[in-house]
Structures are given as structure tokens and as C-alpha cells.
Design an enzyme around this catalytic site. Structure first.
Site, short mmCIF file in Angstrom:
data_model
loop_
_atom_site.label_atom_id
_atom_site.label_comp_id
_atom_site.label_asym_id
_atom_site.label_seq_id
_atom_site.Cartn_x
_atom_site.Cartn_y
_atom_site.Cartn_z
N ASP A 420 0.90 -1.11 -0.05
CA ASP A 420 0.21 -0.06 0.13
C ASP A 420 0.83 1.27 0.05
O ASP A 420 2.10 1.15 0.12
CB ASP A 420 -0.82 -0.21 1.34
CG ASP A 420 -1.89 0.95 1.53
OD1 ASP A 420 -2.47 1.69 0.36
OD2 ASP A 420 -2.49 1.50 2.48
N GLU A 423 2.58 4.81 -3.93
CA GLU A 423 2.44 5.84 -5.27
C GLU A 423 3.86 6.66 -5.54
O GLU A 423 3.99 6.97 -6.37
CB GLU A 423 1.39 6.85 -5.07
CG GLU A 423 -0.02 6.38 -5.04
CD GLU A 423 -0.43 5.49 -4.04
OE1 GLU A 423 -0.02 5.65 -2.77
OE2 GLU A 423 -1.12 4.26 -4.11
N ASP A 491 -8.95 3.76 -2.00
CA ASP A 491 -9.92 4.23 -0.85
C ASP A 491 -11.04 4.74 -1.43
O ASP A 491 -11.50 6.15 -1.46
CB ASP A 491 -8.95 5.23 -0.05
CG ASP A 491 -8.16 4.60 0.82
OD1 ASP A 491 -7.97 3.43 0.80
OD2 ASP A 491 -7.23 5.13 1.22
C1 GLC Z 1 -4.73 3.15 2.90
C2 GLC Z 1 -5.20 2.13 2.22
C3 GLC Z 1 -6.27 1.50 3.07
C4 GLC Z 1 -5.54 1.06 4.27
C5 GLC Z 1 -5.00 2.09 5.03
C6 GLC Z 1 -4.36 1.98 6.52
O1 GLC Z 1 -5.42 4.20 2.83
O2 GLC Z 1 -5.47 2.31 0.94
O3 GLC Z 1 -6.62 0.37 2.35
O4 GLC Z 1 -6.45 0.59 4.93
O5 GLC Z 1 -4.10 3.07 4.19
O6 GLC Z 1 -3.29 0.87 6.03
#
Ligand code: GLC
Length: 748
Positions: A420, A423, A491
Site C-alpha cells: 500500500d 504511489e 480508498d
Molecule cells: C490506505 C489504504 C487502505 C488502508 C489504510 C491503512 O488508506 O488504501 O486500504 O486500510 O491505508 O493502512
């Protein structure tokens, strides 16, 4: 247009067209892919071995242009305007004085450069102010993009455009403009967003008489304008770098996607449990809670294969660590889950906490693993753990180091990794353009950072997980990332508009090569409602990546947070998915071989039918199954467009002739599903709590009268042994009601 043509040299399948200010290389691959690469600012030199352009970005394409076994190109000169004619296979390229090209496929003109200057509309002096007001920022000076390079092509009157990964908005991108710049924006994603997490510079142009793909391989910030500025042309403008693109012609979208995935890699076949149901939440705070979640699924008889651990399991959000109070025995947890047929996936972000006592920081500093500022110091920003540094995944040594850390997770019984924030996202403003990586400055690396992180993770799992097929889930991606990871759409929110968005995104991601994809079921941000949750599940029923996930602080959305009606409807939907898992697995195997996506927009299957060009609230699972979920509240029925041919209602068996809209019954606990005449579908029945329970004796073949054929495939569901022949393949052929079976391969 002072770029005068001088000369043309041919070597094998590549033509070098020499102009006063550099060369244009045109390579024709065996399969009719045409690679066009511009090299400006070089001396005009004749073609040389190491001068034939390699792929612009490493690790994106499977073959280098220079490796492509060419079918010799030939050059000739036709008239004053056309300086050289290059042809091979089904392709003819006419090259002009000003570096403009016309490309013919099978004798038909398919792709033409737009030869006059772009017709930008006049700007009102107050326009910037108005935009700034709407977007909530101050007016900045329009930066001169002096280094920009642009591809401008003629746009046919009826051309529709697909692809570009996860970009929001309609399925057909014609008339819109987008920007490739991986972006983490927590606001609810709407049609007007230009960028999201992924940058996949591939799109398909579908005209009335042609279909082709363009893959513009350049990782700098890139604008795509598909007839928004002007309906006569579309353009791709890279802020920097060189023009480097591939033209891929085909008779239909399937052929074009096949060519694109032959070039950049197909989505691999995953371990079978990946196609099961995943449960996640940012905010499973203890390992006991994770176990309770698994138990609850079993108690309520809702199949489930995977639970995801979000950042809560770590020690102060330090990657590759565990919180020893809340998650003291993850190994023990994974064993208990295994008894219940449930696997664990854990999140890993790129940011490494700046902490002198933390092994990842110490080791990384010693080996010079992190990105640098221009003054040579290690670049710092902030993410979940506070001040953090960013691994340079473009470096092989960093990828191996990071990849080997997967052992820590594997030793704790974790079976897949979720990448995650890659980017990369950062909390103290964006990374400046000039942050230094081995591959180049951040402005060049940004869009490919997540790709290289996923590659590092994939290769680490491939090396350390005992021959099992790695599963990596990513938020950021570039073209070709599908070789290393599946992707989810980040998200989203618990709002009705995001059910529709999820299907638009899944359809476009699927034709952009990233066939293992899906959105957070129930919505990540905001609070779900029971009805929304059910319809989210139903919309995703056959979407390859199927995960309920939500954000800390939002209303909880495991099915049992709501009443019996909700639980029943979710159970029914999840069971429907599990019934189709043998078919999904067959399609996943086919996808690895040919690139044909598991889930497809209707236009992929029925490109000649103009009605389907913008339909994404219906989708196909393979070529036999059409799903038409309800995506608005309070509905009990919905209109469904059935393409040409005969269709059967999956629930009632009623037959419909297609080429028209019908009204389908859709009470809360029912997602309309229609099956094409001639369908052959392997399904699983009986008691199924997870994919582990789908044993051979539970699989049967559903047929729907008509003509059709299908190959059912089986392997060990886990390892790469199938690549050495350890699989069975049976071909079924249906004629009317008569089903015939032929063993194609017996290796189990
Ligand atoms: C980001 C991710 C989400 C995750 C969060 C905490 O917002 O896109 O899926 O739950 O981080 O790790």
C-alpha cells in the site's frame, strides 16, 4: 515543420528514419505490433546493433524490441509527401517529411498522425482563477512544458476508447482527459478526477472498422486527451522523455488485449484460495479479534478464505515487525486459522521509520537503500510511522534485500502480501521532483515506484515461499505490473456512486492487463448501510479480487453487523461466487496463457454492437456469464441489456432472445445473472466453507443448450508444478444438449 527527412536504413525488422534533428525507429514485430521510438538530439547515424531501441522502461515489457524476431522490413519510396514506406507482415508504415506516420493494417489505414497543430481553445484571462476557486487552490503560474513530447493522432467520428487502468468516469473514455501521475486522494473519487493510484499508459481505440491499442511507454507525468480538447484528434503528452509507443492492431478487443499482454505480461494464475472471499478492516486491533472474525464466518456459514491484517499488527507501523502485545503470536494465529481453512495476508508499506534502533532503518542506511535529496542526504518525509525514508526499489540490491524480508512474514504463517501507499504517498507534501533514485529523479520514478516495490515483493515470495505462487496486492501500478501483482482500486467510499465506479474500474483495469483486480466491498471510507453492503457484494460477485475492507473510524461492515436479512443476502451472494470458483479458476488459467481477462466489459465480447460501448453496470465473467447488479437503492428490478443470441436466466432457466433490454427481477438477495446459450460451466456444490472444500467430487458441469466448447483445467491449486505438466485439461463440446468430453492432458 522543420524536421527534414534525410535517409532511411533498414536492419532486420527495424527501420531507422534519419531526420535533421535525430532519428525515428520503427520496428515491426512478428505479431504485427509496431514499435515507434524517437531519439532526438543525436547525431544522424546509421542503424547499429546497440542503437536499435530497447524498451523505454525496464521490467515493463517481456520482450525488448531488439529481441523481437523480425520479419524483415522493407523500405521503398512512393511520392513526394511520403518519404519512406516500410512494410512487413500485415503492416505498412508511410513515413513523411515531418516525422508523421500513417499505419496501415491489412491494407486499411488505421492510425494517422494529426498533421496540423493542435487547436487549443482560447483561454479567458479569468479561467485559471475560476478553476482554482472550484478546485480549492490558489492560482499558480502555468508552467511552460518546454520538454514535453506529444503523440497526436486522428480520432475517428465513432471511435470509442477503453483502458488506462483505474481512471474514474465512464467505461468509454472518449471525450475525457486524464493524467498519469499516481495519486492518493482520500476524497470520494468522482468522474472529474484526472488521476488515481495507477498509471497504465495503454488504451484501446475501437472504431467501426478497426480496433487497435496504443501503449505509450514513458513514466513521466502524462496527459491523455481523448477528443476533449478537439473532436478531430486525441493526444498523449509526456512532460519529459522521448516518444516511445507501440501500436497494436487486431480484429477485435480480444486480439488487441492479447497483443498488449504478450508484450507486457499476462496476469498469472494465482493459488486458488486467492479467488475466494477476503475479509479486512483497518482496525482489527488484536490477534484474538482476527480469530473471532474467522470463527464468525464459520458460525454463520458464510464462506471465507482470507483475512487481511492492516497496519494495526505492526510495532509502531514499522514494516516487517509485529506488535508483541496485540499480536504476540501471529504464527500461532495463522495455524489456528489454517485449521479453519483461512489464510492471512498482511500489509507492507514502503516507508521505513527513521529510527536508529530499528533493523530496517539501520540495514537500509548501511547499504544505501533509500532515496536521496539532491544534496546527497537521505530524503525524509512522513507516513504512518512518522518520519520515514523511502527504499529505492529501482535498485536491484534494494529489491533483493526487501524481497528477503518476506521471510519474516512467511515464518509467521503469512500467505500473501498487500503493498500500500506505494504511489508513493507522503504526509508532508509530495516528494519533490528531484528526489534521487538509481533509475532517475522522482519525476521519472514516481509512476513506476509501486511497480518496482511489487516486483521486489513478488520476487521475494517466489524465492522464499517454497515454490508457492506468490500473491502481491498493490495500490500503485504501471503497465506490466500485472506480472507481479493484483491491484485494488484504493480508498473508495460507502456510497452508491462507488458501486458503479467499481465496475467501470474493474472493466477498464481488466482490459488494461491488470486482470486480478477489485474494489473494497462495502466501501472503505464513510459509513455503509445494510442495503449498500449487500449490493456492493452482489456487484462484485464474480470480480476477481473479492474483499470487504473498511477504514478505521467508519461503521463496521462485516455482514453480522447488520440484521438477518443482510446476513442471508450476503451469504447467498458469497455462496454463488464459490459455486462458480471452478469456472473462475479455469478463466484465470486461460488469462495467464492468452491475456483474456477473467471479467470483461460487454464491449470486449460484443464489439460490433454499438449498444454496449458504454455499458459497465453489467459485465461478463468469461464469455458465458453476464451479471447485471443493482447499483441504486430501493430497487426490486433492473433493466438488463442482453446482447445478440439466446440467454438463460440463471435462477429460473427462462430463455430470452438477446439484442434487447429486458426487465430482470432483482430483490435485495438476488443479483441478476444470465447465461449464454451453449455455455459449459464447471461449478462446485455441497458444503463449502473455503476453497479448500472444493474437491473434485464436488465439481460438476453445467450446460445450457446451444453450441459451445470449454476447457476445464485442474492442478494442485498452489504451486508452479503445472508449468511442468502437472495438470489435467478436459475439453468439453456442446451441441444442442449433447455434451462431449475429450481429455487434452492428464498430468495429475
Ligand atoms: C490506505 C489504504 C487502505 C488502508 C489504510 C491503512 O488508506 O488504501 O486500504 O486500510 O491505508 O493502512
Amino acid at each position: 515543420m522543420g524536421n527534414l527527412y534525410k535517409n532511411c536504413k533498414i536492419q532486420d525488422n527495424t527501420a531507422e528514419l534519419i531526420y535533421e534533428n535525430g532519428s525515428l525507429f520503427v520496428t515491426i514485430f512478428e505479431n504485427n505490433i509496431v514499435h515507434v521510438a524517437q531519439k532526438h538530439g543525436i547525431e544522424s547515424v546509421a542503424i547499429e546493433e546497440d542503437f536499435i531501441p530497447k524498451a523505454a522502461t525496464p521490467d515493463v515489457t517481456c520482450k525488448d524490441t531488439s529481441d523481437a524476431k523480425g520479419t524483415a522490413a522493407e523500405a521503398g519510396v512512393s511520392d513526394a509527401a511520403v518519404k519512406a514506406v516500410i512494410s512487413a507482415r500485415d503492416i505498412t508504415v508511410n513515413v513523411k517529411d515531418n516525422e508523421k506516420l500513417d499505419i496501415y493494417y491489412k491494407g486499411k489505414l488505421v492510425l494517422s498522425d494529426y498533421e496540423t497543430a493542435r487547436k487549443k481553445s482560447e483561454k479567458n484571462p479569468y479561467e485559471d482563477l475560476a478553476i482554482a476557486e472550484l478546485e480549492g487552490h490558489t492560482v499558480g503560474k502555468d508552467e511552460e512544458k518546454t520538454d514535453a513530447v506529444t503523440i497526436i493522432k486522428k480520432l475517428g467520428k465513432d471511435d470509442a476508447i477503453y483502458g488506462l487502468g483505474d481512471k474514474p468516469g465512464c467505461l468509454n473514455k472518449r471525450g475525457y482527459s486524464y493524467v498519469n501521475w499516481n495519486t492518493d486522494d482520500p476524497a470520494p473519487h468522482v468522474d472529474s478526477f484526472k488521476s488515481l493510484y495507477k498509471s497504465i499508459p495503454f488504451f484501446i481505440v475501437l472504431g467501426d472498422e478497426y480496433c487497435y491499442g496504443i501503449f505509450a511507454d514513458n513514466t513521466y507525468k502524462t496527459t491523455f486527451d481523448f477528443g476533449y480538447e478537439n473532436t478531430d484528434y486525441y493526444f498523449v503528452e509526456h512532460e519529459k522523455g522521448e516518444l516511445d509507443y507501440y501500436f497494436m492492431p487486431g480484429n477485435d478487443m480480444a486480439e488487441v488485449v492479447g497483443l498488449y499482454t504478450s508484450l507486457t505480461g499476462t496476469t498469472p494464475l494465482y493459488q486458488r484460495w486467492i479467488y475466494g472471499s477476503h475479509q479486512s478492516r483497518w482496525g482489527y486491533y488484536t490477534q484474538d479479534e482476527v480469530l473471532d472474525i474467522a470463527d464468525k464466518f464459520r458460525e454463520l456459514d458464510i464462506p471465507c478464505d482470507v483475512i487481511h491484517m492492516d497496519i494495526d499488527y505492526m510495532n509502531g507501523y514499522r514494516v516487517f515487525t509485529f506488535d508483541d502485545k496485540k499480536f504476540p503470536d501471529v504464527k500461532g494465529l495463522s495455524e489456528k486459522l489454517a485449521d479453519r481453512g483461512v489464510k492471512l495476508i498482511s500489509i507492507i508499506d514502503p516507508g521505513v521509520k527513521k529510527d536508529e534502533d530499528y533493523f530496517m532503518y539501520k540495514e537500509g542506511m548501511e547499504m544505501d537503500a533509500f532515496a536521496h535529496d539532491t544534496d546527497g542526504s537521505v530524503y525524509e518525509n512522513a507516513v504512518w510511522p512518522g518520519t520515514s525514508v523511502f527504499p529505492d526499489f529501482t535498485k536491484q540490491s534494494v529489491r533483493s534485500w526487501w524481497g528477503d524480508k518476506t521471510k519474516i512474514l512467511l515464518e509467521h504463517g503469512i500467505s500473501g502480501i498487500w503493498n500500500d501507499m506505494n504511489e508513493p504517498a507522503s504526509f508532508n507534501g509530495p516528494l519533490p521532483d528531484d528526489v534521487q533514485f538509481e533509475y532517475g529523479a522522482h519525476e521519472k520514478v514516481h509512476n513506476i515506484y509501486g511497480h518496482f516495490m511489487a516486483k521486489a515483493t513478488y520476487e521475494g515470495l517466489a524465492k522464499n515461499d517454497g515454490g508457492k505462487r506468490p500473491f502481491v496486492l498493490t495500490r500503485a501500478a504501471y503497465a506490466g505490473s500485472q506480472k507481479y501483482c493484483g491491484g485494488w482500486t484504493g480508498d473508495n467510499h460507502s456510497i452508491w456512486a462507488h458501486i458503479a465506479l467499481s465496475l467501470e474500474q474493474v472493466c477498464n483495469l481488466s482490459v488494461s492487463g491488470l486482470a486480478m483486480c477489485g474494489s473494497d466491498i462495502g466501501g472503505f471510507g464513510s459509513d455503509t448501510t445494510p442495503e449498500l453492503l449487500v449490493r456492493f457484494y452482489e456487484a462484485a460477485v464474480f470480480v476477481p479480487f473479492f474483499r470487504n475492507h473498511s477504514a478505521m473510524g467508519t461503521r463496521r461492515q462485516e455482514p453480522w453487523q447488520f440484521d438477518e436479512t443482510t446476513i442471508d443476502a450476503v451469504r447467498k451472494t458469497v455462496k454463488l461466487r464459490y459455486r462458480f470458483i471452478p469456472y473462475i479458476y479455469d478463466l484465470a488459467h486461460e488469462c495467464e496463457k492468452t491475456g483474456a481477462p477473467i471479467v470483461r466489459p460487454l464491449v470486449y465480447e460484443y464489439h460490433a454492437d454499438k449498444h454496449v460501448r458504454n455499458i459497465s453496470d453489467e459485465y461478463m465473467l468469461g464469455s458465458f456469464v453476464l451479471v447485471a447488479p443493482v447499483i441504486a437503492p430501493g430497487k426490486e428490478a433492473r433493466e438488463v441489456y442482453l446482447p445478440d443470441g439466446d440467454w438463460y436466466d440463471y435462477y429460473t432457466g427462462e430463455k430470452y432472445s438477446g439484442g434487447r433490454y429486458i426487465l430482470a427481477d432483482a430483490p435485495l438477495d438476488k443479483v441478476p445473472v444470465f447465461i449464454k446459450a451453449g455455455a459449459i460451466i464447471p461449478v462446485a456444490d455441497g458444503e463449502i466453507r473455503s476453497t479448500e472444500d472444493i474437491t473434485e467430487d464436488k465439481i460438476s458441469i453445467l450446460t445450457y443448450p446451444g453450441k459451445g466448447s470449454f476447457v476445464h483445467y485442474q492442478d494442485d491449486n498452489e504451486t508452479f508444478a503445472y508449468r511442468n505438466g502437472a495438470y489435467n485439461a478436459v475439453e468439453y463440446t456442446l451441441d444442442g444438449d449433447k455434451l462431449e468430453k475429450k481429455v487434452l492432458h492428464k498430468g495429475l
